[in-house]
Design a protein around this motif. Structure first.
Motif, PDB file in Angstrom:
ATOM      1  N   THR A  35      39.524 -73.862  49.956  1.00  0.00           N
ATOM      2  CA  THR A  35      40.553 -72.866  50.264  1.00  0.00           C
ATOM      3  C   THR A  35      40.825 -72.798  51.757  1.00  0.00           C
ATOM      4  OG1 THR A  35      39.924 -71.537  48.336  1.00  0.00           O
ATOM      5  CG2 THR A  35      41.191 -70.429  50.068  1.00  0.00           C
ATOM      6  N   VAL A  36      39.752 -72.766  52.543  1.00  0.00           N
ATOM      7  CA  VAL A  36      39.917 -72.740  54.000  1.00  0.00           C
ATOM      8  C   VAL A  36      40.566 -74.032  54.482  1.00  0.00           C
ATOM      9  CG1 VAL A  36      38.701 -72.595  56.209  1.00  0.00           C
ATOM     10  CG2 VAL A  36      37.955 -71.189  54.291  1.00  0.00           C
ATOM     11  N   SER A  53      44.265 -74.006  53.850  1.00  0.00           N
ATOM     12  CA  SER A  53      44.962 -73.149  54.816  1.00  0.00           C
ATOM     13  C   SER A  53      45.075 -73.838  56.172  1.00  0.00           C
ATOM     14  CB  SER A  53      44.235 -71.802  54.959  1.00  0.00           C
ATOM     15  OG  SER A  53      42.965 -71.972  55.575  1.00  0.00           O
ATOM     16  N   ARG A  54      44.078 -74.649  56.508  1.00  0.00           N
ATOM     17  CA  ARG A  54      44.140 -75.431  57.744  1.00  0.00           C
ATOM     18  C   ARG A  54      45.257 -76.468  57.684  1.00  0.00           C
ATOM     19  NH1 ARG A  54      42.155 -74.527  62.608  1.00  0.00           N
ATOM     20  NH2 ARG A  54      42.363 -76.779  62.926  1.00  0.00           N
ATOM     21  N   GLY A  97      48.234 -76.152  56.364  1.00  0.00           N
ATOM     22  CA  GLY A  97      49.469 -75.506  56.783  1.00  0.00           C
ATOM     23  C   GLY A  97      49.535 -75.303  58.282  1.00  0.00           C
ATOM     24  N   LEU A  98      48.407 -74.902  58.873  1.00  0.00           N
ATOM     25  CA  LEU A  98      48.361 -74.698  60.325  1.00  0.00           C
ATOM     26  C   LEU A  98      48.538 -76.007  61.076  1.00  0.00           C
ATOM     27  CD1 LEU A  98      47.826 -72.867  62.774  1.00  0.00           C
ATOM     28  CD2 LEU A  98      45.369 -73.261  62.424  1.00  0.00           C
ATOM     29  N   SER A 139      36.041 -78.204  56.011  1.00  0.00           N
ATOM     30  CA  SER A 139      37.357 -77.570  55.976  1.00  0.00           C
ATOM     31  C   SER A 139      38.235 -78.094  57.105  1.00  0.00           C
ATOM     32  CB  SER A 139      37.218 -76.047  56.088  1.00  0.00           C
ATOM     33  OG  SER A 139      36.533 -75.516  54.986  1.00  0.00           O
ATOM     34  N   GLY A 158      41.760 -80.210  56.596  1.00  0.00           N
ATOM     35  CA  GLY A 158      43.010 -79.889  57.270  1.00  0.00           C
ATOM     36  C   GLY A 158      43.634 -81.099  57.923  1.00  0.00           C
TER      37      GLY A 158
END
Length: 280
Positions: free
Chosen positions: A21-22, A25-26, A28-29, A116, A120
């Protein structure tokens, strides 16, 4: 006078987000940061597209055999080059810069796991590679007259070549990010390596026209096999006779790309640093 005792509420701690999950989200960043860097976006994202347009204009009247024009011949090499730019070059430079700016050190001190962080980065490579490929293919097909393959087996070949190419390029970029001594030197160290591989791997020239010793050197590295695999997808049936080996050698290409994937994973785990060299 007695006072009623207020009930004690149990506070249940929320579970921490999972590594996946983390990592997502990375992604997208990382993608947002990538598209905000105009210089990096122009060189990494549009470089193969610009070169394909230039080669198509310069060699527009040339016949590469079997009715293959310049745009059709150079499209596979530019796709392979784009994958290598968005994976190996992009990661090697950006991770070196983030290390130099102590961003990696700060991230290491947060609850976010290293896995994570790498999810990303790899997610960034996949998103940008797919977007770049889609744009290049649209321009090649709509503006340059390149025939887009329709056979399902061609796209199955493309899928595994794409996955192996992006995976090996990503892990090698992560491992190579320790080579530059500083973030400022990263581009000067990484870019010449990529350009050299592009010249000897059949990206900017007809591969069979290169000297035998140069082709021998190129066969050691993944970009040659990535470009050759892409030629097997986008060039017509029977065109493999024009290759030095007389075939696309897809099995050997898969072995070489897989070997570099393993090498990148092993070396990356051993040499990767979260802090600058002068930090001890």
């Amino acid at each position: 006078m007695s006072s009623a005792t207020a009930p004690v509420r149990e506070v249940t701690a929320k579970p921490l987000p999972s590594t996946l999950t983390v990592g997502l989200s990375r992604v997208g960043l990382e993608v947002k940061q990538f598209f905000r860097e105009k210089e990096q976006l122009l060189f990494t994202f549009f470089f193969p597209i610009i070169f394909l347009a230039i080669f198509s204009a310069v060699f527009g009247d040339s016949d590469f055999g079997d009715g293959v024009n310049a745009a059709t011949y150079f499209t596979p090499g530019m796709i392979a080059s784009g994958i290598f730019l968005t994976s190996f070059q992009s990661l090697a430079i950006t991770i070196a810069m983030e290390r130099d700016e102590d961003l990696l050190k700060r991230l290491r001190g947060t609850p976010m796991s290293p896995q994570s962080y790498f999810i990303g980065k790899i997610g960034l490579v996949l998103v940008t590679s797919v977007a770049q490929f889609g744009l290049l293919l649209a321009i090649a097909g709509l503006l340059l007259g390149v025939d887009i393959p329709t056979a399902p087996e061609k796209w199955l070949h493309f899928l595994w070549i794409f996955v192996l190419g992006t995976a090996s390029g990503s892990v090698l970029g992560i491992a190579f990010s320790v080579v530059p001594k500083s973030g400022k030197a990263a581009s000067a160290v990484v870019t010449p390596v990529v350009l050299l591989l592009q010249f000897i791997s059949g990206v900017y020239f007809v591969y069979s026209s290169l000297p035998a010793w140069m082709r021998g050197v190129a066969e050691i590295f993944p970009l040659k096999w990535l470009a050759q695999g892409m030629r097997s997808v986008f060039l017509p049936e029977g065109y493999e006779v024009n290759e030095p080996g007389g075939s696309w050698q897809l099995g050997l290409g898969a072995l070489v790309l897989s070997a570099w994937l393993v090498v990148g994973l092993v070396v990356g785990q051993r040499v990767f640093r979260w802090t600058r060299r002068d930090a001890g």
